[in-house]
Enzyme design. Structure first.
Site, PDB file in Angstrom:
ATOM      1  N   SER A  27      29.634  -2.478 -24.136  1.00  0.00           N
ATOM      2  CA  SER A  27      29.098  -2.327 -25.472  1.00  0.00           C
ATOM      3  C   SER A  27      29.663  -1.186 -26.303  1.00  0.00           C
ATOM      4  O   SER A  27      30.635  -0.658 -26.023  1.00  0.00           O
ATOM      5  CB  SER A  27      27.636  -1.542 -25.071  1.00  0.00           C
ATOM      6  N   CYS A  28      29.277  -1.252 -27.740  1.00  0.00           N
ATOM      7  CA  CYS A  28      29.741  -0.322 -28.581  1.00  0.00           C
ATOM      8  C   CYS A  28      28.525  -0.203 -29.414  1.00  0.00           C
ATOM      9  O   CYS A  28      27.812  -0.987 -29.807  1.00  0.00           O
ATOM     10  CB  CYS A  28      30.830  -0.753 -29.499  1.00  0.00           C
ATOM     11  N   ASP A  29      28.582   0.970 -30.039  1.00  0.00           N
ATOM     12  CA  ASP A  29      27.371   1.457 -31.161  1.00  0.00           C
ATOM     13  C   ASP A  29      27.973   1.863 -32.354  1.00  0.00           C
ATOM     14  O   ASP A  29      28.828   3.049 -32.064  1.00  0.00           O
ATOM     15  CB  ASP A  29      26.254   2.229 -30.440  1.00  0.00           C
TER      16      ASP A  29
ATOM     17  N   GLU B 161      32.851  -3.652 -33.326  1.00  0.00           N
ATOM     18  CA  GLU B 161      32.138  -4.293 -32.262  1.00  0.00           C
ATOM     19  C   GLU B 161      32.543  -5.588 -31.855  1.00  0.00           C
ATOM     20  O   GLU B 161      32.723  -6.590 -32.621  1.00  0.00           O
ATOM     21  CB  GLU B 161      30.597  -3.870 -32.403  1.00  0.00           C
TER      22      GLU B 161
ATOM     23  N   ASN C 226      26.783  -4.774 -31.099  1.00  0.00           N
ATOM     24  CA  ASN C 226      27.424  -6.007 -30.059  1.00  0.00           C
ATOM     25  C   ASN C 226      26.516  -7.537 -30.609  1.00  0.00           C
ATOM     26  O   ASN C 226      26.083  -8.192 -29.444  1.00  0.00           O
ATOM     27  CB  ASN C 226      27.556  -5.892 -28.847  1.00  0.00           C
TER      28      ASN C 226
END
Length: 423
Positions: free
Chosen positions: A10-12, A97, A192
């Site tokens: 994940s990335c935020d 992302e 994502n």
């Protein structure tokens, strides 16, 4: 299938603009969530002028160089050329992302999304200009190649969050196709997944024709980029991203009107929401928070951890000046026969840990082995971070003058101070 690794990843990315910020500034933040043992380094690259015909070697692809490249500070996986996130001397921030869309994944080596982050920063003097740089290069060269330092390919398309002192942009891609949405005020996050609906500010010239030709859109009525280009059956990581996206949006809503750099640091440290990742396969490898004042006479401040797990790391400030002091403690070693650069790639492993990463890793082991000592160390690190935040608050509020020599040493001094607590 390449790119559909079952391990969670994940990335935020977050951005807040007035009136959601406590001060007249834009605030940007990102967690870079990567394979668990990947090392992220922080790199400063000075501005440069290049000759006609010069080339630049990106992670896989060599492309034409721009005449002028801006000074940039980058947080990047140590094995590649690009960056997960960073900023330039003009107060532009970009983060990316991974997403999976209806367009086929390109396992052939092209530009990585992380290459596009760096290229946008080096060539764009505003968020909009960086977005235009990225989309032009995407259309020309495409995106593709493995995004992980392992023999089994890990491939994805990309979304981007771009910000400057005045505005922010969300840029979402599917292969060479893209759509962008301008964010003039308030707050926004990406996680994502495709999120741009019908509110499209700019788009690939052939976007709608592509959707029509593939039978993804009827050609009539409402056109939503997310609905048209998202997979009907999402891989598990994109399903999980929906919960993180909702949690991030709720955290932004709760703090609307009062958002500061500390607010974003707390959000990036939130493990309950999944925004701060610490799983068997992936974890938050590096984090960044930037404050971009609306007043162009006030310097922007960019905070980087350069270490994994922001809940147990220190955000350290960097400010652009003419000649910042090098910080080798957060630079990974180089290798004459680097397996990421040799063909076939990734056939062996090398130790890319930099000094701060190694010492921080030992501190994390202490925190897990001895809770009491670990808690004392964490409190000491928080006090160090608070000291840096207070100094930067005075700079941003104009209560202390900007002293170029002190700012040149700032990031180095903060890294050195952190290292002393790990002895």
């Amino acid at each position: 299938m390449a790119g559909w690794d079952p391990a969670p990843s994940s990335c935020d990315c977050f951005v807040a603009l007035p009136p959601h910020t406590a001060a007249p500034a834009v605030i940007f933040g990102k967690n870079a969530d990567r394979p668990r043992n990947e090392v992220q380094e922080v790199l400063y690259v000075p501005a440069a002028t290049h000759e006609p015909g010069d080339k630049v070697q990106c992670t896989y692809l060599e492309i034409e160089q721009a005449h002028r490249t801006h000074a940039v500070v980058l947080s990047r996986p140590a094995w590649l050329w690009g960056a997960e996130m960073g900023a330039n001397e003009h107060g532009v921030c970009v983060g990316n992302e991974g997403v999976w869309t209806r367009e086929p994944l390109g396992e052939e080596e092209a530009l990585l999304g992380m290459d596009l982050v760096r290229l946008g920063l080096e060539r764009g003097s505003s968020a909009r200009e960086a977005m235009e740089v990225i989309t032009a290069l995407l259309e020309r060269h495409g995106q593709g190649g493995s995004c992980k330092e392992e023999p089994v390919p890990f491939v994805y398309h990309n979304t981007f969050l771009l910000a400057d002192r005045a505005e922010a942009w969300v840029l979402e891609t599917a292969g060479r196709y893209w759509a962008a949405q301008r964010i003039p005020e308030g707050s926004h996050n990406i996680s994502n997944q495709l999120s741009i609906g019908g509110d499209i500010t700019a788009e690939h010239a052939g976007l709608r024709q592509r959707a029509l030709s593939q039978g993804w859109w009827s050609g009539h009525g409402h056109f939503s980029f997310a609905e048209v280009f998202s997979l009907s059956q999402q891989p598990p990581r994109m399903e999980a991203a929906k919960a993180r996206y909702r949690a991030g949006r709720e955290l932004l809503r709760q703090h609307a009107g009062h958002i500061t750099a500390e607010t974003f640091m707390a959000i990036l440290r939130d493990k309950g929401s999944g925004i701060c990742v610490d799983s068997e396969g992936f974890r938050t490898a590096g984090s960044m928070v930037s404050v971009l004042p609306r007043d162009p006479t006030v310097p922007c401040v960019h905070f980087f951890t350069a270490t994994p797990d922001p809940s147990r790391s220190v955000f350290k400030p960097f400010v652009f000046v003419a000649d910042p002091k090098p910080v080798p403690q957060v630079r990974s070693p180089t290798f004459p026969e680097d397996p990421a650069k040799q063909l076939p790639r990734f056939r062996s492993a090398v130790d890319r840990r930099h000094e701060l990463y190694r010492r921080h890793q030992a501190a994390l082991e202490l925190m897990e082995r001895d809770q009491e000592q670990g808690q004392k160390l964490l409190e000491t690190l928080r006090a160090l971070e608070k000291q840096g935040l207070e100094g930067m608050r005075e700079l941003l509020e104009g209560t202390v003058p900007a002293r170029p020599q002190e700012l040149a040493d700032l990031f180095f001094d903060c890294v050195e101070a952190e290292l002393k607590f790990y002895t």
